[in-house]
Design a protein around this motif. Structure first.
Motif, PDB file in Angstrom:
ATOM      1  N   MET A  53      42.681  49.991  34.089  1.00 51.33           N
ATOM      2  CA  MET A  53      42.208  48.772  34.734  1.00 51.33           C
ATOM      3  C   MET A  53      40.785  48.472  34.270  1.00 51.33           C
ATOM      4  SD  MET A  53      41.763  47.963  38.817  1.00 51.33           S
ATOM      5  CE  MET A  53      43.470  48.338  39.180  1.00 51.33           C
ATOM      6  N   SER A  54      40.541  47.251  33.799  1.00 48.49           N
ATOM      7  CA  SER A  54      39.206  46.870  33.346  1.00 48.49           C
ATOM      8  C   SER A  54      38.276  46.685  34.535  1.00 48.49           C
ATOM      9  CB  SER A  54      39.277  45.571  32.551  1.00 48.49           C
ATOM     10  OG  SER A  54      39.580  44.474  33.399  1.00 48.49           O
ATOM     11  N   GLU A  55      36.982  46.626  34.259  1.00 49.54           N
ATOM     12  CA  GLU A  55      36.007  46.427  35.329  1.00 49.54           C
ATOM     13  C   GLU A  55      36.237  45.104  36.042  1.00 49.54           C
ATOM     14  OE1 GLU A  55      31.150  46.140  35.906  1.00 49.54           O
ATOM     15  OE2 GLU A  55      31.990  47.052  34.100  1.00 49.54           O
ATOM     16  N   THR A  56      36.572  44.072  35.270  1.00 48.83           N
ATOM     17  CA  THR A  56      36.831  42.765  35.880  1.00 48.83           C
ATOM     18  C   THR A  56      38.059  42.815  36.780  1.00 48.83           C
ATOM     19  OG1 THR A  56      35.832  41.600  34.010  1.00 48.83           O
ATOM     20  CG2 THR A  56      37.345  40.338  35.417  1.00 48.83           C
ATOM     21  N   GLN A  57      39.107  43.467  36.304  1.00 53.17           N
ATOM     22  CA  GLN A  57      40.317  43.602  37.111  1.00 53.17           C
ATOM     23  C   GLN A  57      40.044  44.398  38.385  1.00 53.17           C
ATOM     24  OE1 GLN A  57      42.730  45.371  33.973  1.00 53.17           O
ATOM     25  NE2 GLN A  57      44.066  43.562  33.934  1.00 53.17           N
ATOM     26  N   PHE A  58      39.237  45.448  38.261  1.00 55.69           N
ATOM     27  CA  PHE A  58      38.866  46.264  39.421  1.00 55.69           C
ATOM     28  C   PHE A  58      38.120  45.418  40.445  1.00 55.69           C
ATOM     29  CE2 PHE A  58      35.991  49.011  41.766  1.00 55.69           C
ATOM     30  CZ  PHE A  58      36.789  50.089  42.123  1.00 55.69           C
ATOM     31  N   ASP A  59      37.135  44.650  39.975  1.00 58.42           N
ATOM     32  CA  ASP A  59      36.353  43.799  40.882  1.00 58.42           C
ATOM     33  C   ASP A  59      37.234  42.751  41.534  1.00 58.42           C
ATOM     34  OD1 ASP A  59      34.102  45.220  40.204  1.00 58.42           O
ATOM     35  OD2 ASP A  59      33.354  43.736  38.764  1.00 58.42           O
ATOM     36  N   ASN A  60      38.141  42.164  40.763  1.00 56.22           N
ATOM     37  CA  ASN A  60      39.025  41.140  41.322  1.00 56.22           C
ATOM     38  C   ASN A  60      39.943  41.731  42.384  1.00 56.22           C
ATOM     39  OD1 ASN A  60      37.935  39.182  39.657  1.00 56.22           O
ATOM     40  ND2 ASN A  60      39.550  39.298  38.133  1.00 56.22           N
ATOM     41  N   LEU A  61      40.462  42.937  42.121  1.00 55.39           N
ATOM     42  CA  LEU A  61      41.335  43.588  43.090  1.00 55.39           C
ATOM     43  C   LEU A  61      40.567  43.906  44.364  1.00 55.39           C
ATOM     44  CD1 LEU A  61      43.968  44.932  43.951  1.00 55.39           C
ATOM     45  CD2 LEU A  61      43.219  47.003  42.737  1.00 55.39           C
ATOM     46  N   ALA A  62      39.361  44.460  44.215  1.00 53.45           N
ATOM     47  CA  ALA A  62      38.557  44.795  45.387  1.00 53.45           C
ATOM     48  C   ALA A  62      38.259  43.552  46.213  1.00 53.45           C
ATOM     49  CB  ALA A  62      37.263  45.480  44.963  1.00 53.45           C
TER      50      ALA A  62
END
Length: 288
Positions: free
Chosen positions: A1-10
């Motif tokens: 999971m990319s950092e952007t994907q992680f932030d979006n999920l959070a």
């Protein structure tokens, strides 16, 4: 999971937690105004469960199942379940049930979303990564929230503000929150711990809700917090909120926060206060 994907999920999980937390908070406040009835006791005669606890958890669990059917669930009042997504929800439907029973305005709904390394296992604070957390005090109209890397926030009747722990506090001027177990024998030992601690700090506060105590550290209403005997649902959301506000949160000697100890404070204060808490626990004969 990319950092952007992680932030979006959070961020997505945080919005879900906030929406459901506010709804559940309104539910328990409404039930409190109608009168509270004890449904059962748990670990001792003073460890109570109200019908509102059960109704709140059932409501939260059903709403999460609608929105995130593949996620796991761990709540205080019902059997947990594993999922397949690698995300689990850790829920306390009313943190501070005794306060709720007595109509003391220090109780809250606590909802956290955590990433687990093995979706087939129950969430464990030692291995999970907290992604989002919300603590709602419906009486005061306060919603504490945080997402991993997104900071900690308080939305209240006075508006929205970013939270930050108090810094530059000496041990002797630290206001420290704590709590006590339901077991009478253990409470006596905890009193011995407090007897030693109160001689070293500004004063002690015991509000009766671990989730709100951790949020109080985040909001600068407490300088530190130390309590043993917590369950995952007691601290999951509050720990993330305190951490995102700049606090060190953990247990003894590098352990994760948990049943042996949940400790939170500004990192500089923690360097001095945490060893003192450890020694006072040992001297009081509390399990380490």
């Amino acid at each position: 999971m990319s950092e952007t994907q992680f932030d979006n999920l959070a961020g997505e999980l945080l919005e879900i937690a906030k929406a459901i937390g506010v709804e559940a908070g309104a539910l328990i406040a409404r039930r409190r105004s109608e009168g509270v009835e004890v449904a059962q006791t748990k670990s001792s005669a003073v460890d109570v469960v109200t019908f509102a606890d059960r109704e709140s958890e059932d409501f939260i669990r059903a709403r999460l199942a609608e929105l995130r059917p593949d996620d796991g669930f761990l709540g205080e009042e019902s059997a947990g379940s594993t999922g397949t997504s690698g995300i689990a929800w850790v829920v306390d439907p009313i943190d501070g049930t005794v306060n709720y029973l007595y109509d003391i305005p220090a109780y809250a709904v606590s909802i956290a979303a955590v990433q687990v390394p093995d979706a087939a296992l129950a969430p464990d604070p030692a291995t999970w990564t907290a992604l989002a957390g919300v603590v709602v005090n419906p009486v005061l109209g306060e919603v504490f929230s945080a997402s991993a890397g997104g900071g900690a926030w308080l939305n209240s009747r006075n508006g929205t503000r970013r939270l930050a722990v108090n810094t530059g506090v000496e041990v002797g001027k630290a206001l420290v929150g704590t709590g006590f177990a339901y077991d009478a024998e253990l409470r006596v030992r905890q009193a011995d711990f407090i007897r030693g601690l109160v001689a070293e700090v500004r004063d002690i506060r015991r509000a009766g809700s671990a989730a709100l105590d951790l949020c109080s550290v985040a909001a600068g209403r407490l300088d530190a917090y130390a309590e043993r005997g917590l369950n995952p649902w007691d601290h999951a959301a509050g720990s993330l909120i305190a951490r995102e506000a700049g606090a060190f949160v953990g247990g003894f000697e590098g352990a994760a926060e948990g049943s042996v100890l949940t400790f939170a404070a500004d990192p500089v204060l923690a360097e001095v206060l945490a060893p003192l808490v450890f020694e006072l626990h040992r001297s009081a004969g509390l399990p380490l």
